[in-house]
Structures are given as structure tokens and as C-alpha cells.
Write an enzyme that holds these catalytic residues in place. Structure first.
Site, short mmCIF file in Angstrom:
data_model
loop_
_atom_site.label_atom_id
_atom_site.label_comp_id
_atom_site.label_asym_id
_atom_site.label_seq_id
_atom_site.Cartn_x
_atom_site.Cartn_y
_atom_site.Cartn_z
N ARG A 192 0.83 -1.22 0.00
CA ARG A 192 0.00 0.00 0.00
C ARG A 192 0.86 1.27 0.00
O ARG A 192 1.97 1.27 0.51
CB ARG A 192 -0.95 -0.04 1.21
CG ARG A 192 -1.91 -1.21 1.08
CD ARG A 192 -2.87 -1.29 2.24
NE ARG A 192 -3.77 -0.16 2.28
CZ ARG A 192 -4.64 0.05 3.27
NH1 ARG A 192 -4.70 -0.80 4.28
NH2 ARG A 192 -5.43 1.08 3.23
N ASP A 215 -15.27 2.53 3.21
CA ASP A 215 -15.04 1.11 3.52
C ASP A 215 -16.27 0.24 3.22
O ASP A 215 -16.23 -0.98 3.40
CB ASP A 215 -14.65 0.95 4.99
CG ASP A 215 -13.27 1.54 5.26
OD1 ASP A 215 -12.45 1.60 4.32
OD2 ASP A 215 -13.03 1.97 6.40
C1 S3P Z 1 -9.53 5.34 8.32
C2 S3P Z 1 -9.66 6.06 7.18
C3 S3P Z 1 -9.99 5.45 5.88
C4 S3P Z 1 -10.53 4.03 6.02
C5 S3P Z 1 -9.78 3.23 7.02
C6 S3P Z 1 -9.78 3.90 8.37
C7 S3P Z 1 -9.16 6.05 9.57
O1 S3P Z 1 -8.83 5.44 5.08
O2 S3P Z 1 -10.51 3.39 4.76
O3 S3P Z 1 -10.38 1.93 7.15
O4 S3P Z 1 -9.34 5.48 10.65
O5 S3P Z 1 -8.70 7.19 9.47
P1 S3P Z 1 -8.43 6.76 4.23
O6 S3P Z 1 -8.59 7.89 5.12
O7 S3P Z 1 -7.01 6.56 3.80
O8 S3P Z 1 -9.40 6.75 3.08
#
Ligand code: S3P
Length: 456
Positions: free
Chosen positions: A140, A337
Site C-alpha cells: 500500500r 469502507d
Molecule cells: C480510516 C480512514 C480510511 C478508512 C480506514 C480507516 C481512519 O482510510 O478506509 O479503514 O481510521 O482514518 P483513508 O482515510 O485513507 O481513506
């Protein structure tokens, strides 16, 4: 109201063991459940507890593998982190600026949130740390945090393309920054805000598209100051560095992203009537609710209230027909998500559902856009995936496929829900990733009436 059910021991054993699972068509679901604690809030509670002075007491903490990685990392950074009982944790933090250099590599497992938020924390401490993760996390992108955190003065060495493992040389004399997010990401926003905590002066994140604001809410809960200025619809979020954060009590609500699975399962099985208690309803997270209501879902919010600075409610969900809709790109950050499980709901709906603005799904625990469309196609669903959009044409769903989980918990759970309503059973090749976010998933779902069990 129906009696509240608890996970059965056999189901819990299935979860813990991992291996392949099979989900077969079942009857209407019923019962009252609570899902495990919110993953995003749990990470932040542990991190801020580790940066606060004095005692932090967390109840309802998600004891999924992702959060346990964050807890282990905070311990390695010098905080006292102790489990007192189920979901009940006590932390004695080091104070902002007080973290110690970890003597070993920080292994963040499958968790992008743990990796990115903690990279922010250590980038402005005068320590050197090393970070890695599992095969999914090592694929990632980390450049999205390396770019802003380097501006504080931190140094990074990564694999090509900003991939982990990473070495992070924390800035000795960090300088405050103003950073405009190039991608709608709460993880990147949070990495910068958490980094800004140990920097003299004001650090600002400019956020063109709103993302979940758990970090901002929790910083305030720990006595920090977060200023938010709206400028033509764009949020400028700033922290003044080197505050004294004070240990606090945090009561973590249930995870809306986990609740999404029983919600959709109940919607798909006619006659279902379930209640999920104590679900976090942060507007930055609840886009799936808006979407499902537009599709004709019968979901009632009961007892809306606030818990620890976050909105929560109980959700009553009843089965019934859904129809396809267009889901606008602007909604993506508030349900980022939830697309795999929305796509499953769409497969059973009347007519096509078009989802746009999904480019970020390509860089989640798996390429979720690809995994979702491949899995649906294997189950006999008409589906078209573009670079950042997905169209699912609803109707009768055959099922009868084996789904490759690809180290992605949400792909595993979404297709187990599909199998509960499709004509033929669905097999998921690896249950183990479910434990990252939803320990007890199988048992809890089966307590409502699903038929999920080990596959031969
Ligand atoms: C999260 C933000 C999201 C989400 C992840 C949890 C967080 O990712 O997909 O499961 O806790 O800040 P992104 O902010 O990179 O989209």
C-alpha cells in the site's frame, strides 16, 4: 424486543481458527446484537492515551488485530498499555514529545491506519524507528504520508514507490507546516495533525473534501485545541503544537463499518427484523445509511444520543426490496469502507446501481474495486468496473463461487453476507483477515440466523 444474543463458543472457535468458510442461504434474521468497538476511534484512543499525561481508561475498545498492533507499538514507544478486561484498557502515556525510541521494528500487521497515524506521531519525535507490515500493507502507498511528514523535517527511507518497510528518522527540530490534502484521506489528515502535536507553532491541514473527523474530536476530548475554519466549503484544520494532553475516559461506540454487514444481511432476507445497539453515527462515516435509505431500505434510528463526543444510535433493520440508484462521488469519503457490502446489496436490488469516485478502493487492504467486481462476476452478477466506478445490475444472485479474500477482511465478510441470500452457497478461502476488524463475526451473524461455518 427480542432477547439479546451473545456469540456462541463454537462460532468463536471458527473465527479464531481462520481457514475457509462457507455461507449458505438462510431464513429471516432476528435478534438484538452489538457489534465490536469502532476501529478508527479505537486506534486514536490508544494513540492519544499514549501521548497524554496521566491515566486513560478505554472501554469498548476493539480488540481486533489492527488495534492490538497499535497498542503494541505504543508499548514499544514507552507508554504503559494494560488490558484490564474485555475491551477495558488502561494507558499511562508519555506526554507529547516523551516517546522513547523503539528497540525493534514496529510491525503494523494489516493496518494502514496504524501505520499512517503512527508514522505521523514518530516523525516529529527525535527518535529513529522502523516500520513494516503484512504482504497487503507492504503493497500500500505510504508516499501520501511521507510527502507531508518530510516537510516537518523528518527523513524517510522506503522501498520503491514509497512502499514499506520504512525507516523514519524523526525531526530533531521540527517546523510547523500547512498541507493541502491531494486525496480525501482521514489517515493522511490524521498523520499530519498528530505529527503537528510535537511541533512548536501551528500546523494546518487543508481538506477540500470532508473526511471522518475522529482525530479532531478525540484531540479535543483529551484537552487539545483544534481549530476548524471553513473557507468556501474547504476546511482548514489546525492544531497548536506541544499541548499538554490529559488522560481521559473514552467509551468507544460500535463500529458502523462492522454494523454494515448485519444491516445488509437483514435487508436481503425478507421478514428479517434486527436491532444493532450502540452504533457510531459520525456523519463522516454514515454515507452507507443515506445510500441504503435511498435504495428503499427500512432502517430506523432509535435512541440517537452522544457518547464520548461521538453521535451513536441503535439501528432497527427490516428486510425488504431494494432498488438500484446512482451513488455520487462526493459521498465516497463517508462510506469508503462500505462499497464491497453496498455492491452486495446492489446485486440483489431491482435495476442497476452506479457507484462513482472509487479510485481509493484500488489501494485498500486489497484492490477492493477489482476484488468486489471479480467476486460478484464469479457469483453470476452482471457487473462493470471502470478505473474509479462500479456498476452492479441487480437481480437473482446465483452465488456458488469461491472468493479469494486477498488478506482483506471486508471482502471476506461482504461475500459471506452474499452467500446468506444467494441461490447457492459461497465459499471464502480465508477467514483469518476478519479478525483484524470484527472478531466474533461468524458467531454474531449466526446468532441472528445466518448459516456460516467451516468449509470442507
Ligand atoms: C480510516 C480512514 C480510511 C478508512 C480506514 C480507516 C481512519 O482510510 O478506509 O479503514 O481510521 O482514518 P483513508 O482515510 O485513507 O481513506
Amino acid at each position: 424486543m427480542v432477547e439479546k444474543r451473545v456469540p456462541d463458543a463454537e462460532g468463536a472457535a471458527h473465527d479464531a481458527a481462520g481457514g475457509p468458510l462457507r455461507s449458505s442461504r438462510c431464513e429471516a434474521l432476528s435478534g438484538t446484537i452489538a457489534v465490536p468497538g469502532d476501529k478508527s476511534i479505537s486506534h486514536r484512543a490508544v494513540i492519544l492515551g499514549g501521548l497524554a499525561v496521566g491515566e486513560t481508561r478505554i472501554t469498548g475498545l476493539l480488540e481486533g488485530e489492527d488495534v492490538l498492533r497499535t497498542a503494541a507499538a505504543l508499548r514499544a514507544l514507552g507508554a504503559e498499555v494494560e488490558r484490564c478486561g474485555e475491551g477495558d484498557w488502561r494507558i499511562h502515556g508519555c506526554g507529547v514529545g516523551g516517546l522513547a525510541e523503539p528497540s525493534d521494528v514496529l510491525d503494523m500487521g494489516n493496518s494502514g491506519t496504524a501505520a499512517r497515524l503512527l508514522a505521523g506521531v514518530v516523525a516529529t519525535h527525535p527518535i529513529t524507528s522502523f516500520m513494516t507490515g503484512d504482504a497487503s500493507l507492504r503493497r500500500r502507498p505510504m508516499q501520501r504520508v511521507i510527502a507531508p511528514l518530510s516537510q516537518f523535517g523528518a527523513g524517510f527511507v522506503s522501498r520503491q514507490g514509497g512502499r514499506m518497510p520504512l525507516s523514519i528518522i524523526g525531526a530533531r527540530t521540527p517546523v510547523p507546516i500547512t498541507y493541502e490534502l491531494p486525496v480525501a484521506s482521514a489517515q493522511v489528515k490524521s498523520a499530519v495533525l498528530l505529527g503537528g502535536l510535537n511541533v512548536p507553532g501551528r500546523t494546518t491541514v487543508i481538506e477540500p473534501e470532508a473526511t471522518r473527523d475522529h482525530t479532531e474530536r478525540m484531540l479535543r476530548h483529551f484537552g487539545g485545541t483544534v481549530d476548524v475554519v471553513l473557507d468556501g466549503g474547504v476546511r482548514h484544520i489546525s492544531v497548536v503544537g506541544q499541548p499538554e494532553l490529559l488522560g481521559a475516559a473514552v467509551d468507544v461506540p460500535g463500529d458502523f463499518s462492522s454494523a454494515a454487514f448485519p444491516i445488509v444481511a437483514a435487508l436481503l432476507l425478507p421478514g428479517s427484523d434486527i436491532v444493532i445497539e450502540n452504533v457510531g453515527m459520525n456523519p463522516g462515516r454514515s454515507g452507507l445509511l443515506t445510500t441504503l435509505l435511498e435504495m428503499g431500505a427500512r432502517i430506523d434510528l432509535l435512541n440517537a444520543r452522544e457518547r464520548g463526543g461521538e453521535p451513536v444510535a441503535d439501528l432497527r433493520v427490516r428486510g425488504g426490496a431494494l432498488h438500484g440508484i446512482e451513488v455520487p462521488a462526493e459521498r465516497a469519503p463517508s462510506m469508503i469502507d462500505e462499497y464491497p457490502i453496498l455492491a452486495v446489496a446492489a446485486a440483489f436490488a431491482d435495476g442497476p446501481t452506479v457507484m462513482r469516485g472509487l479510485a481509493e478502493l484500488r489501494v485498500k487492504e486489497s484492490d477492493r474495486l477489482g476484488a468486489t467486481s471479480d467476486g460478484l462476476a464469479a457469483c453470476g452478477v452482471e457487473v462493470r468496473a471502470g478505473a474509479d466506478d462500479l456498476t452492479v445490475v441487480g437481480g437473482a444472485v446465483r452465488g456458488g463461487a469461491e472468493i479469494a479474500t486477498q488478506l482483506d477482511h471486508r471482502i471476506a465478510m461482504a461475500f459471506l453476507v452474499l452467500g446468506a441470500a444467494s441461490e447457492q452457497p459461497v465459499r471464502v478461502d480465508d477467514a483469518a483477515p476478519i479478525a483484524t476488524s470484527f472478531p466474533g463475526f461468524v458467531a454474531l451473524m449466526n446468532s441472528l440466523g445466518t448459516a456460516i461455518g467451516p468449509a470442507a
